[in-house]
Design an enzyme around this catalytic site. Structure first.
Site, PDB file in Angstrom:
ATOM      1  N   THR A  60       0.824  -1.203   0.000  1.00  0.00           N
ATOM      2  CA  THR A  60       0.000   0.000   0.000  1.00  0.00           C
ATOM      3  C   THR A  60       0.862   1.259   0.000  1.00  0.00           C
ATOM      4  O   THR A  60       0.635   2.193  -0.771  1.00  0.00           O
ATOM      5  CB  THR A  60      -0.939   0.013   1.219  1.00  0.00           C
ATOM      6  OG1 THR A  60      -1.636  -1.229   1.295  1.00  0.00           O
ATOM      7  CG2 THR A  60      -1.963   1.126   1.099  1.00  0.00           C
ATOM      8  N   ASP A 114       1.989   5.348   5.759  1.00  0.00           N
ATOM      9  CA  ASP A 114       2.316   3.927   5.722  1.00  0.00           C
ATOM     10  C   ASP A 114       1.032   3.103   5.779  1.00  0.00           C
ATOM     11  O   ASP A 114      -0.036   3.611   6.148  1.00  0.00           O
ATOM     12  CB  ASP A 114       3.212   3.562   6.916  1.00  0.00           C
ATOM     13  CG  ASP A 114       4.088   2.344   6.645  1.00  0.00           C
ATOM     14  OD1 ASP A 114       3.898   1.678   5.604  1.00  0.00           O
ATOM     15  OD2 ASP A 114       4.969   2.061   7.479  1.00  0.00           O
ATOM     16  N   GLY A 115       1.150   1.855   5.414  1.00  0.00           N
ATOM     17  CA  GLY A 115       0.029   0.935   5.507  1.00  0.00           C
ATOM     18  C   GLY A 115      -0.027   0.286   6.875  1.00  0.00           C
ATOM     19  O   GLY A 115       0.754   0.608   7.778  1.00  0.00           O
ATOM     20  N   ARG A 129       4.249  -7.196   9.087  1.00  0.00           N
ATOM     21  CA  ARG A 129       4.208  -8.484   8.378  1.00  0.00           C
ATOM     22  C   ARG A 129       5.138  -8.472   7.169  1.00  0.00           C
ATOM     23  O   ARG A 129       5.478  -9.521   6.642  1.00  0.00           O
ATOM     24  CB  ARG A 129       2.768  -8.824   7.982  1.00  0.00           C
ATOM     25  CG  ARG A 129       1.915  -9.185   9.204  1.00  0.00           C
ATOM     26  CD  ARG A 129       0.485  -9.538   8.884  1.00  0.00           C
ATOM     27  NE  ARG A 129      -0.289  -9.625  10.132  1.00  0.00           N
ATOM     28  CZ  ARG A 129      -1.586  -9.437  10.224  1.00  0.00           C
ATOM     29  NH1 ARG A 129      -2.291  -9.141   9.141  1.00  0.00           N
ATOM     30  NH2 ARG A 129      -2.200  -9.538  11.386  1.00  0.00           N
ATOM     31  N   GLY A 130       5.580  -7.264   6.773  1.00  0.00           N
ATOM     32  CA  GLY A 130       6.597  -7.162   5.735  1.00  0.00           C
ATOM     33  C   GLY A 130       8.011  -7.174   6.289  1.00  0.00           C
ATOM     34  O   GLY A 130       8.981  -7.221   5.539  1.00  0.00           O
ATOM     35  N   GLU A 136      10.031   1.315  10.976  1.00  0.00           N
ATOM     36  CA  GLU A 136       8.745   2.004  10.840  1.00  0.00           C
ATOM     37  C   GLU A 136       8.373   2.685  12.157  1.00  0.00           C
ATOM     38  O   GLU A 136       7.950   3.842  12.178  1.00  0.00           O
ATOM     39  CB  GLU A 136       7.657   1.007  10.427  1.00  0.00           C
ATOM     40  CG  GLU A 136       7.775   0.537   8.986  1.00  0.00           C
ATOM     41  CD  GLU A 136       6.819  -0.582   8.637  1.00  0.00           C
ATOM     42  OE1 GLU A 136       6.596  -0.818   7.442  1.00  0.00           O
ATOM     43  OE2 GLU A 136       6.304  -1.249   9.567  1.00  0.00           O
TER      44      GLU A 136
END
Length: 271
Positions: A60, A114-115, A129-130, A136
């Site tokens: 995203t 950010d997503g 999860r990435g 982040e």
């Protein structure tokens, strides 16, 4: 209340107008990636020339970084400084000509986009999860405004409610010991702790441990039940020796933009 979509280029060859309402079904079925793109473009509307921007990681956030690069090329944005949250985003931003720096040079960030993997009703998040949760959290914790972009599938009733991973970044030393302690910590919530491997993230084959940009491992926690008090859970995780950081982003998001079949919903903190 959802804001119906105006004109949006879903594909290079077609522009679709979707003035949607519950009584007026969409003439086109939007893919999850199209919904992500819509949310990302809406978030970039918050970006102004002269800002220092935290650039997120993931499918995203990639759309948002692409859009910022496009607006810079068009001259609609100027004097932007990007602070990337991962090596992957760093490479993407460089390829788009976005000027980059870091927290050492710019400790105060105007805006981060950010997503998220999960968003609860109080705008608490699961991220990572990435695999980029530590950088982040460092960058998004230093920003004045944190805009989160998701499609409607990421909304949950409680953190862990999707049944998917809540990541914890740990040092490689005696990782089995740390993973066992994490699982025992949340035994009451039916927690299962699994080491993330290169094969388990769907991007590489093989069973070797997934290694973060910081040289650490990730243990993914899967919950069958609500873990309860999130701040207490956060403190308990961080007290364990061997834990670097976890993927719960509590009370950090200022705005969440949710793209769904009926339009874009904007949720602001404390509203």
């Amino acid at each position: 209340m959802a804001i119906p979509y105006p004109h949006f280029n879903f594909r290079a060859s077609e522009s679709v107008e979707t003035g949607l309402s519950p009584l007026s079904p969409s003439p086109v079925i939007l893919t999850q990636d199209e919904l992500k793109k819509i949310a990302a473009y809406k978030a970039v509307e918050y970006v102004e020339s002269g800002m220092v921007i935290g650039l997120g990681t993931g499918s995203t956030a990639k759309h948002a970084v692409d859009r910022i690069g496009e607006l810079l090329r068009q001259g609609k944005l100027k004097n932007i400084i990007g602070i990337p949250t991962s090596k992957k985003t760093h490479e993407q931003a460089l390829s788009l000509g976005i000027p980059l720096s870091d927290l050492d040079s710019y400790p105060n960030i105007d805006l981060a986009i950010d997503g998220a993997d999960e968003v609860d009703p109080h705008l608490n998040l699961v991220k990572g999860r990435g695999g980029s949760l530590l950088r982040e959290k460092m960058i998004e914790g230093a920003c004045k405004k944190f805009v989160v972009i998701v499609d409607e599938t990421k909304m949950v009733k409680y953190i862990g409610g999707s049944g998917l991973a809540m990541p914890v970044e740990i040092v490689p030393f005696c990782w089995k010991f740390t993973a066992k302690r994490l699982q025992e910590l949340f035994g009451y919530a039916g927690c299962v702790a699994k080491l993330r491997t290169k094969g388990s993230n769907g991007k590489e084959s093989g069973g070797e441990p997934f290694v973060t940009d910081n040289g650490n491992y990730i243990v993914d926690l899967y919950f069958k039940r609500d873990m309860g008090d999130l701040k207490a859970a956060s403190d308990a995780i961080l007290r364990l020796a061997g834990v670097v950081e976890h993927g719960m982003f509590l009370d950090m998001a200022t705005t969440v933009i949710v793209a769904g079949e009926l339009g874009v919903t904007i949720k602001n903190k404390h509203t």
